[in-house]
Every structure is written in structure tokens, then in C-alpha cells.
Design a protein around this motif. Structure first.
Motif, PDB file in Angstrom:
ATOM      1  N   THR A  97       8.023  51.594  61.464  1.00 36.77           N
ATOM      2  CA  THR A  97       8.344  52.403  60.287  1.00 36.77           C
ATOM      3  C   THR A  97       8.061  53.884  60.514  1.00 36.77           C
ATOM      4  N   GLY A 109       9.241  55.672  62.777  1.00 38.06           N
ATOM      5  CA  GLY A 109      10.416  56.338  63.316  1.00 38.06           C
ATOM      6  C   GLY A 109      10.595  56.084  64.792  1.00 38.06           C
ATOM      7  N   ILE A 110      11.845  56.122  65.242  1.00 36.48           N
ATOM      8  CA  ILE A 110      12.167  55.775  66.620  1.00 36.48           C
ATOM      9  C   ILE A 110      11.576  56.773  67.610  1.00 36.48           C
ATOM     10  N   ASN A 144      12.305  46.960  67.580  1.00 36.08           N
ATOM     11  CA  ASN A 144      13.270  48.016  67.264  1.00 36.08           C
ATOM     12  C   ASN A 144      14.702  47.532  67.407  1.00 36.08           C
ATOM     13  N   ALA A 161      13.889  55.443  59.494  1.00 33.74           N
ATOM     14  CA  ALA A 161      13.655  54.129  60.106  1.00 33.74           C
ATOM     15  C   ALA A 161      14.080  53.024  59.128  1.00 33.74           C
ATOM     16  N   TRP A 208      13.153  50.387  57.415  1.00 30.84           N
ATOM     17  CA  TRP A 208      11.865  49.749  57.161  1.00 30.84           C
ATOM     18  C   TRP A 208      12.007  48.358  56.559  1.00 30.84           C
TER      19      TRP A 208
END
Length: 525
Positions: free
Chosen positions: A156, A158-159, A322, A349, A351
Motif C-alpha cells: 500500500t 506504493g510501487i 505486487n 497503489a 490497496w
């Protein structure tokens, strides 16, 4: 300035965060999914003992060649279609939406089962480490569940945050293996020298059971296809995705071939198979890899390598989290699963998809804990075997779909990229599937009955996915299509990146979306 220029936040509604990843970012995501140290310590001893002995490095080269052929058509498709659903979107483009949706279920099944398998080995590894070095003695599933919470938190965040974490782990685990390989190479090998012929001559390669070695080599490539999954978050995906794909395959092939060759050389080519067999009999196959490293780099590696094995598994777990949640996100966005799955947080993201993926992981892992089963012998072995078989089926279907799609629409007229290489790749992958099926009992470490039931789960999952699509006819027309790649005339010829509208209509039922998002889905009124 374009009309929608003011509305370019980090991630627009139902679109993942754009321009978050470059070639190196995607590369680290892919390499972490392949868990290099796990692959070397787990697969190489089995390949040497049960396969073709010192000829294992050549098996990695052969597997890499097949995967490279597949990737030619795979990356050709990625230039025209950008969607986190990658496999199922590509398959749907050529073979129809029903086949594509069934493949989506198989892809999600493959990523979730391989992640669950890694949770089993990870939990056992961490529990053993803490038991040996501390007074903490907790069951493996406690560490698996705690790690699920941590993985969800990183997902969550972020990538870009996850990529930085994975980069640290990948560099750590590959560095020690590359240093070992360099030391052996510079010193001229082990007791029998480097002995190139013993590992790469045709006679040695075909000796013993080469099918087993090729099977484990193909399994080690699992995860490279995630380059396309991150296309929507990549900078200039029509260039970034192909570069990351070719680079990841080349690097992982060279890494596994070189490292396995140096390990075999350290033991001596004529003794490698016997040493690997003894390690298996002693119940610690990783000793075949870890002992020569300790002999050349020092005893300190004996404490470090098990820790790096745990971090290697953690990196793989996060990478597959992911990948899987982006499949869930894409299916939700196209309304093939509940639309809430395409909800994004302020970091861009997915979530809700992440929460759903973590829930799936719990459902897959907990039954083994409740039953008191060995997490390595059952959870890791069974699920990793079935995941490899599932992903190989998707490789084959994607290759066939690439040929069909480009023959039907011809947005790219390069025959090697769109017909010859994908066809050769499909033949090579079909052979790999046959090898996996023939040696599935070895791959899962079980009996023929267990192997049969595990193999049958794949067509069952495909049928369930296809049936779910057919059962929701009212939502097909409302599903947004995967986005097309904006034309890049300066980067590549117009014939390969700027398809004419008449060439991209989709009789299969999946429309090729416009470059401009729909107002109802993307822009404020």
C-alpha cells in the motif's frame, strides 16, 4: 495544452500511478520475483543430482534461449497493449475474451500459489534461524502471518517504495554469489579446473536426465513476464517494457549458468553429482551450494547465507504480491471481478486489491498450518510445482495469441517478431510443458496421485474463470479496455508503434481503447 492536462495527478481514477518505474525499477521487481539465491540453493542441487550432473549450466542456457524466443512476440504485443492484466489481456486479444478471462484466473492462481509456496519456505527458514540464534521458538506459520501484514503494508506504500526495498535485497543476495563465482573463475576453477567441456559439450548436456535439469531451469525463469504487468506504471512503456524484458532474461540466464558452472567446478565436474546426491540424502541440499562458498570466502558466510535466503524469499513474496494485486486491479477495472478492487489510495497503489491478495494468501497457507503439515515438503513443493505448470501454459497460449493477433490486424509487419519467433517459442514451451508433466513428481517431491490432482487444478481454474465471464453478460459492454500505447514515431517505425485505427478493431470482443480516457471513468465532469 491538451484539455485534460490539468487533471494529471499521481494516479487518475482507475489508472495506476504513471511514470513511477524505469527500466531498472522494473528489472529489480522481476529479479526479486525470481529470487536468485533461492533458485540457486534450491534448484541447482536437485538438477545436478537428479538431472544431467555437470551439464546443468547448459540447461539454463537452453531454457533462456526458449524464453527469449517467447519474449520477442511478448514484447511486440506490449508495444501495442498496456494493461496490468498482461497475460490475459494479450491472450484475449488473439484468442477471444472467454479464453482470456479463463487465463486471467490461471495467472492469478499461479502468482498466488507461488507466493504461498514461498511463504512456506520463508516461515520455516525464519523459524529455524531464530531458534538457532535466539531463544525464540515459534512455529513457522506465525512468521508467515506476520510477514503477510508487512507485505500488505509495503504494497500500500506504493510501487516506488516497494521497488527500493526489493533493490536492496536483490543486490545483497546476488552480490555474494557473483563474488564467489568471480573468485572461482579467476583461480581457474576447482580441483579439475574450469572444464568447459564437462558442462557445455553436447555429450555431457544430453547425459543422465536432461529433461529434469531443463525443467528446473525453466522454473527458475518464472517471473520475467511481470515486466508487462507494470507497463501502466512505466515511463514510455513501449520502450521500457521490451528493454526490461530482454535485459532481465539475459541477466538471469547468464547469472544461473555462470553461478551453477562455478559451483560444479568448485566440487569438480566428476564429483558434483555424487556431492549433490549426498547433500540431498543428508536433508540439507543447500549445503551443496553454501559449503563451497564458505570454503572460498570464509566461514562468516555460513551465518550470512541463511539470512540472505530469508530476505530472498521475502523479496519474492513482495514481488508476487505486487503482480497478483495488479491482476485483481485489472479484473476489477474491467468489471470481471467486483469493481471495488480497482480502488487506489493516494499513493496510486491498488490497496483493495492488495487486501484481497493478502486474504487469498491467508486462505492458501492457513490450512497447511492447521493440518500440521511440513511447510517445505508440502506447501512449498506442491504449490511451486503447480504454479510453474500454470505459468508455462500461459506462456504457450500467449505465443499462439500473438501470432493470431498480428496475422489478423497487422499493426506490426515484422515477420520475425510477430510470427517466426513466437511460433518457435510456442514449440519450445510446449516441449517444456511436456518435461514438467513428465517430471512433476520430482518437481513437487510427491507421488503420482498427488501430482495428477495438482495438475488437474489448472484446467479446473481455467474453466471456472471462463464460466465466471460467461455468467456476467450484462457487464461485458461496460468494461473499459486496456489502454493503447501512445504513438512514438521518433522511437520506432510507424508500422510498429502507430497502428491505424482500422487495424486495431477487435472482433474478439476486446476493444482497443483510445489514447484519451473516457470522461465517465477518468476525468472530472
Amino acid at each position: 495544452m491538451p484539455a485534460n492536462a490539468p487533471h494529471q495527478p499521481a494516479a487518475t481514477p482507475h489508472r495506476l500511478k504513471p511514470n513511477a518505474l524505469g527500466v531498472l525499477g522494473i528489472l529489480f521487481l522481476v529479479l526479486s520475483a525470481q529470487a536468485p539465491l533461492t533458485g540457486i540453493a534450491g534448484a541447482v542441487p536437485l538438477s545436478v543430482a537428479l538431472g544431467n550432473g555437470p551439464g546443468v549450466p547448459a540447461a539454463y542456457v537452453a531454457a533462456g534461449a526458449v524464453v527469449l524466443l517467447f519474449s520477442v512476440g511478448f514484447t511486440a504485443m506490449s508495444r501495442h497493449v498496456v494493461d496490468p492484466g498482461a497475460f490475459y489481456t494479450y491472450i484475449g486479444k488473439g484468442l477471444g475474451r472467454t479464453t482470456g478471462t479463463g487465463s486471467a484466473a490461471v495467472a492469478l492462481f499461479a502468482y498466488c500459489t507461488i507466493q504461498a509456496a514461498m511463504y512456506g519456505l520463508y516461515g520455516a527458514t525464519v523459524a529455524h534461524l531464530l531458534r538457532v540464534h535466539t531463544d525464540l521458538d515459534l512455529p513457522w506459520w506465525v512468521w508467515a502471518l506476520l510477514t503477510m501484514a508487512l507485505v500488505e503494508l509495503l504494497g500500500t506504500a506504493g510501487i516506488d517504495t516497494g521497488t527500493r526495498v526489493l533493490a536492496v535485497f536483490v543486490v545483497a543476495e546476488t552480490s555474494i554469489l557473483l563474488v564467489f563465482a568471480a573468485v572461482v573463475l579467476v583461480r581457474g576453477g576447482g580441483p579439475e579446473g574450469l572444464d568447459v567441456a564437462a558442462s557445455f559439450s553436447p555429450h555431457t548436456v544430453l547425459d543422465g536426465a536432461p529433461g529434469v535439469a531443463v525443467m528446473f531451469a525453466v522454473a527458475s525463469m518464472f517471473g520475467f513476464e511481470a515486466t508487462a504487468v507494470y507497463g501502466e506504471e512505466a515511463r514510455s512503456p513501449e520502450r521500457t517494457v521490451p528493454r526490461a524484458t530482454y535485459l532481465s532474461i539475459t541477466l538471469i540466464t547468464a547469472f544461473f549458468a555462470l553461478t551453477s558452472w562455478m559451483i560444479i567446478s568448485a566440487h569438480g565436474a566428476s564429483h558434483a553429482a555424487a556431492d549433490a546426491g549426498k547433500a540431498l540424502e543428508d536433508g540439507d541440499s543447500s549445503a551443496f551450494v553454501f559449503q563451497p562458498i564458505a570454503d572460498r570466502l570464509g566461514d562468516w558466510t555460513g551465518d550470512l547465507l541463511p539470512v540472505l535466503l530469508a530476505t530472498s524469499l521475502f523479496a519474492g513474496i513482495l514481488a508476487f504480491h505486487n503482480s497478483a494485486n495488479r491482476y485483481l486491479f485489472s479484473l476489477g477495472r474491467e468489471r470481471r471481478l467486483p469493481h471495488v478492487l480497482c480502488t487506489l489510495n493516494r499513493r496510486g497503489a491498488p490497496w483493495t486489491a492488495g487486501v484481497a491478495q493478502t486474504a487469498i494468501a491467508v486462505l492458501l497457507v492457513v490450512p497447511f498450518a492447521l493440518a500440521g503439515r511440513d511447510p517445505v515438503v508440502t506447501l512449498f513443493s506442491w504449490f511451486s510445482g503447480v504454479a510453474v505448470l500454470a505459468i508455462m501454459l500461459l506462456y504457450f497460449l500467449t505465443s499462439v495469441s500473438v501470432v493470431v493477433y498480428f496475422r489478423r490486424h497487422r499493426p506490426d509487419r515484422r515477420r520475425w517478431n510477430t510470427t517466426v519467433a513466437p511460433s518457435l517459442g510456442a514449440l519450445g514451451i510446449a516441449g517444456a510443458i511436456w518435461l514438467v508433466l513428465a517430471n512433476l513428481t520430482t518437481l513437487i517431491g510427491g507421488d503420482r496421485t498427488t501430482a495428477t490432482w495438482l495438475a488437474l487444478t489448472i484446467p479446473v481454474v481455467w474453466l471456472l474463470g471462463a464460466a465466471a465471464f460467461l455468467a456476467r453478460p450484462g457487464e461485458r459492454a461496460t468494461a473499459p479496455a486496456p489502454s493503447s500505447v501512445p504513438p512514438q514515431p521518433s522511437a520506432s517505425p510507424p508500422s510498429s508503434t502507430s497502428p491505424r485505427p482500422s487495424e486495431t478493431s477487435e472482433p474478439s470482443g476486446i476493444p482497443h481503447s483510445s489514447q484519451t480516457p473516457r470522461a465517465s471513468e477518468e476525468d472530472p465532469p
